[in-house]
Structure formats: C-alpha cells, structure tokens
Design a protein around this motif. Structure first.
Motif, short mmCIF file in Angstrom:
data_model
loop_
_atom_site.label_atom_id
_atom_site.label_comp_id
_atom_site.label_asym_id
_atom_site.label_seq_id
_atom_site.Cartn_x
_atom_site.Cartn_y
_atom_site.Cartn_z
N ILE A 124 -6.66 -2.32 11.57
CA ILE A 124 -6.10 -3.55 11.04
C ILE A 124 -5.23 -3.18 9.83
O ILE A 124 -5.65 -2.41 8.97
N ALA A 125 -4.03 -3.75 9.76
CA ALA A 125 -3.10 -3.40 8.68
C ALA A 125 -2.64 -4.63 7.93
O ALA A 125 -2.13 -5.58 8.53
N PHE A 126 -2.85 -4.62 6.60
CA PHE A 126 -2.43 -5.72 5.73
C PHE A 126 -1.27 -5.26 4.85
O PHE A 126 -1.16 -4.08 4.52
N ASN A 127 -0.45 -6.21 4.42
CA ASN A 127 0.46 -5.90 3.32
C ASN A 127 -0.26 -6.17 2.00
O ASN A 127 -1.33 -6.78 1.97
N TYR A 128 0.33 -5.71 0.91
CA TYR A 128 -0.35 -5.79 -0.38
C TYR A 128 -0.59 -7.23 -0.84
O TYR A 128 -1.71 -7.56 -1.27
N PRO A 129 0.42 -8.14 -0.74
CA PRO A 129 0.17 -9.52 -1.17
C PRO A 129 -0.97 -10.19 -0.39
O PRO A 129 -1.77 -10.93 -0.96
N THR A 130 -1.05 -9.92 0.91
CA THR A 130 -2.12 -10.52 1.72
C THR A 130 -3.48 -9.99 1.28
O THR A 130 -4.46 -10.73 1.17
N ASN A 172 -18.15 -4.12 9.17
CA ASN A 172 -17.72 -2.77 8.78
C ASN A 172 -16.53 -2.31 9.62
O ASN A 172 -16.60 -1.34 10.37
N VAL A 173 -15.42 -3.02 9.47
CA VAL A 173 -14.21 -2.76 10.25
C VAL A 173 -13.20 -2.04 9.36
O VAL A 173 -12.86 -2.52 8.27
N GLU A 174 -12.69 -0.92 9.83
CA GLU A 174 -11.74 -0.13 9.05
C GLU A 174 -10.37 -0.82 9.02
O GLU A 174 -9.94 -1.44 10.00
N ALA A 175 -9.68 -0.72 7.89
CA ALA A 175 -8.36 -1.31 7.74
C ALA A 175 -7.54 -0.51 6.73
O ALA A 175 -8.07 0.33 6.00
N THR A 176 -6.24 -0.77 6.73
CA THR A 176 -5.36 -0.18 5.72
C THR A 176 -4.60 -1.29 5.02
O THR A 176 -4.30 -2.34 5.61
N VAL A 177 -4.29 -1.05 3.76
CA VAL A 177 -3.47 -1.98 2.97
C VAL A 177 -2.22 -1.23 2.54
O VAL A 177 -2.31 -0.22 1.82
N HIS A 178 -1.06 -1.67 2.99
CA HIS A 178 0.19 -1.05 2.60
C HIS A 178 0.52 -1.44 1.16
O HIS A 178 0.20 -2.55 0.72
N ALA A 179 1.20 -0.56 0.46
CA ALA A 179 1.48 -0.78 -0.95
C ALA A 179 2.65 -1.72 -1.18
O ALA A 179 3.01 -1.99 -2.33
N ASP A 180 3.25 -2.24 -0.11
CA ASP A 180 4.39 -3.15 -0.25
C ASP A 180 4.14 -4.40 0.59
O ASP A 180 2.99 -4.72 0.91
N ASP A 181 5.21 -5.11 0.98
CA ASP A 181 5.05 -6.34 1.75
C ASP A 181 5.19 -6.13 3.25
O ASP A 181 5.46 -7.06 4.00
N PHE A 182 5.00 -4.90 3.70
CA PHE A 182 4.98 -4.58 5.13
C PHE A 182 3.54 -4.33 5.56
O PHE A 182 2.78 -3.72 4.82
N PRO A 183 3.12 -4.79 6.74
CA PRO A 183 3.82 -5.65 7.69
C PRO A 183 3.83 -7.10 7.23
O PRO A 183 2.94 -7.52 6.49
N GLN A 184 4.81 -7.87 7.71
CA GLN A 184 4.91 -9.26 7.28
C GLN A 184 3.72 -10.08 7.74
O GLN A 184 3.26 -10.96 7.03
#
Length: 211
Positions: A124-130, A172-184
């Motif tokens: 799962i991939a989040f952007n930083y604002p989310t 316990n689900v792995e995810a990443t948070v991008h340091a910018d606003d990607f992905p929208q």
C-alpha cells in the motif's frame, strides 16, 4: 470521480418451492444492483426482474424488495431481515471506472481513505499529505528509496495496525509513505491484495477474505 464500494449481502428467501438467492450489490440513487440466482440486475424503483423480484424503493442507505409477496429491507451496513444468512467469508465487489480502474473506500487505523487497486504495487502506498491526515507516525519509520514512474524517490516504510475494506479487515499490513504528493490517490498494493482471494466476473473485481 465516481467510485462505488459494492458490498455483497446475501438474503435467502423462499419463492414457492424453490429457494431464491437475492444479493444486494450496490445502491445508486433510486436504483439498486441486485444479484438474483447468480444473475446481476440493475433495477429502478418500481421495476421487477425477470425472476419476479420487485424493487420497491432504493435510497443511499437501503433497498426494499418484494419477493413472492414478502417485503424485505436490505442495507449496505448491516442485515435487518430475520431470514438473513451471513456469508461464510466477507466479500466485496468493485466495478471499474471509465479508465478501467477499481477504486474503493478503506479504513486505515480507523480513518477513512480512498484507494485504487494496483496489483503492480508491492505494498500500500500513500503520499505524504495523506499519511499526515491519517495520523501515521513517521518518526520511527524506516527511510527507504522506491522506484516510481518519475525515477527514484524517498519514502518511509511503515506497518499499519489495520486496514478494513467492507467486511474484510487485516492487521499488521506493510505500507510505504512517499515524501511528496505522489501518488495522488493511495494505491492498494499486494501487501493487502496477496492476503485475500481475488476473482473477476464480467468485469467486476471480487475480493474475498480468507478463512
């Protein structure tokens, strides 16, 4: 953007001597998507299906149907009919948007967020604002680099306490948070998808919880 989260709520009703299975798949204004004995029917209020199921009313919260003279109320949140039979496995059904993407609403650590199914995403991939809006703690997150369409980007690796979509809840689900606003829009990747069963039927994507 129109995204519909489609739930599968099963109701077993008697139609004469033949058991008839009616499932509420989705609510769309004054219309409802029903699956009747395996066939999907989109009915407007007042319409009757070829199987004899009549939609009396549809709102954003419930549908009332008439089968063999018996009126039943189906909701997306919880069953109210006494004859409701809970499915053995939680299941959700997603329809594609105009670009063929499947999107849904999820709950991450108890907070709501829109997600788009991406089988090409490892996690799962989040952007930083989310991530900030969801209250994810990045102070102890592991800094990493990820490959994106725009090249290598900085990100953080986190573990989510819970991710809930419809009646499917994983911990316990792995995810990443991008340091910018990607992905929208947040990507629903394989750290969730690999832990459920997936199937496509007539363009509809079905996610089922595993026993």
């Amino acid at each position: 953007m129109r995204h519909f989260l489609l739930f599968s709520l099963s109701l077993l009703l008697s139609a004469g001597a033949v058991a008839q299975q009616v499932q509420l798949k989705g609510l769309f204004g004054s219309s409802a998507m029903l699956e009747i004995d395996g066939r999907q029917r989109l009915l407007k209020a007042g319409q009757k299906s070829p199987e004899g199921v009549k939609l009396l009313e549809a709102t954003t919260k419930h549908a009332r149907v008439l089968i063999d003279g018996r009126e039943q109320k189906l909701t997306l949140d919880a069953p109210v009919a006494a004859s409701y039979a809970e499915a053995s496995r939680a299941e959700i059904r997603l329809t594609p948007d105009g670009r063929g993407h499947y999107s849904t609403n999820a709950w991450v650590n108890g907070r709501s967020v829109a997600m788009m199914v991406d089988t090409g995403a490892t996690v799962i991939a989040f952007n930083y604002p989310t991530a900030r809006r969801l209250g994810l703690n990045l102070e102890r997150a592991e800094p990493i680099h990820v490959s994106t369409a725009n090249g290598i980007a900085r990100a953080y690796k986190v573990n989510l306490d819970s991710v809930t979509i419809g009646g499917i809840k994983l911990h316990n689900v792995e995810a990443t948070v991008h340091a910018d606003d990607f992905p929208q829009i947040t990507l629903l990747g394989n750290s969730f998808l690999s832990r459920v069963d997936m199937e496509q039927q007539g363009g509809v994507l079905i996610l089922r919880a595993r026993n």
